[in-house]
Design an enzyme around this catalytic site. Structure first.
Site, PDB file in Angstrom:
ATOM      1  N   HIS A  43       0.865  -1.186   0.000  1.00 36.55           N
ATOM      2  CA  HIS A  43       0.000   0.000   0.000  1.00 36.55           C
ATOM      3  C   HIS A  43       0.897   1.230   0.000  1.00 36.55           C
ATOM      4  O   HIS A  43       1.150   1.830   1.040  1.00 36.55           O
ATOM      5  CB  HIS A  43      -0.917  -0.010   1.219  1.00 36.55           C
ATOM      6  N   GLU A  70      -2.609  -1.705  -3.168  1.00 33.54           N
ATOM      7  CA  GLU A  70      -3.703  -0.924  -2.599  1.00 33.54           C
ATOM      8  C   GLU A  70      -3.354   0.555  -2.642  1.00 33.54           C
ATOM      9  O   GLU A  70      -2.182   0.924  -2.561  1.00 33.54           O
ATOM     10  CB  GLU A  70      -3.925  -1.291  -1.128  1.00 33.54           C
ATOM     11  N   HIS A 190      -8.158  -5.746   7.217  1.00 33.45           N
ATOM     12  CA  HIS A 190      -7.913  -4.697   8.203  1.00 33.45           C
ATOM     13  C   HIS A 190      -8.205  -5.238   9.606  1.00 33.45           C
ATOM     14  O   HIS A 190      -9.351  -5.508   9.951  1.00 33.45           O
ATOM     15  CB  HIS A 190      -8.728  -3.426   7.966  1.00 33.45           C
TER      16      HIS A 190
END
Length: 237
Positions: A43, A70, A190
């Protein structure tokens, strides 16, 4: 089978804290794959406080499983993804100063923007996933945008797990069932951990992929990377 994609951002955070190249994110990705990990997630953020854009370029040729990038689809991110051409891009509505992701897209309000982005990546042959809250309407909206998958933002499940796991999982089951009903692939991520992953998977076994970074890397500090990856894989059985 639900795939385990390991987010290696925290490896880069540790490296960047000292400078140099220790720990080496390339070696970490190679090891995770050799230990059974079925994907690598990164990410990159504009300030490059953990994974850097160059890391993404360097990782692409060495990854033999699935590569998931991401991020918020700002211009520089879109250019990077189109350059690298990963297996999957996950669209996340991050602000530039966020410590970590804390909400999903409103796929209804942002439909035109997300439709254009999904089309851009689809034309490049990249699977597109949209990060959403556990709301069937947001899942349905992602389908209308042209996404291939949604990724459910699972922090609310993780935070409610210990007090009432049945109540915590309920909205995720509803959102997951909607994804299955309309033919969308399903990812989740998450704050999933060894504590809560198995129950999540037992209730939503048709999940295509979980993306786990922080908890897994923290566990690896105590147990070692190989045993930790193996334990997460067992939790998905």
């Amino acid at each position: 089978m639900t795939k385990l994609s390991v987010n290696i951002n925290k490896v880069a955070t540790l490296r960047n804290a000292r400078g140099g190249n220790n720990p080496d994110v390339i070696e970490a990705a190679r090891n995770i794959e050799s230990f059974g990990g079925q994907g690598i997630t990164v990410h990159p953020r504009p300030d490059e406080r953990h994974i850097r854009y160059q890391d993404v370029r360097d990782l692409r040729p060495i990854i033999t499983t699935e590569f998931n990038i991401e991020g918020n689809p700002i211009d520089s991110f879109v250019k990077l993804v189109l350059e690298v051409v990963p297996t999957q891009v996950t669209l996340v509505p991050d602000g530039h100063d966020q410590i970590t992701s804390n909400h999903g897209w409103d796929t209804l309000e942002n439909r035109n923007f997300l439709t254009d982005i999904c089309h851009t990546f689809s034309q490049a042959g990249i699977r597109t996933s949209i990060f959403v809250d556990a709301d069937p309407k947001m899942v349905e909206g992602a389908k209308a945008c042209g996404a291939d998958r949604v990724e459910l933002y699972t922090e609310p499940y993780a935070s409610g797990y210990n007090s009432n796991r049945e109540a915590a999982i309920a909205p995720f089951v509803a959102a997951a069932e909607e994804a299955r009903r309309i033919g969308l692939g399903l990812n989740a991520g998450h704050d999933l951990s060894l504590e809560n992953l198995h129950y999540f998977h037992s209730r939503i076994p048709w999940t295509d992929e979980v993306s786990i970074g922080h908890a897994l890397i923290c566990d690896a500090l105590y147990m070692g990377l190989k045993p930790t990856v193996e334990k997460y894989l067992i939790a998905l059985k």
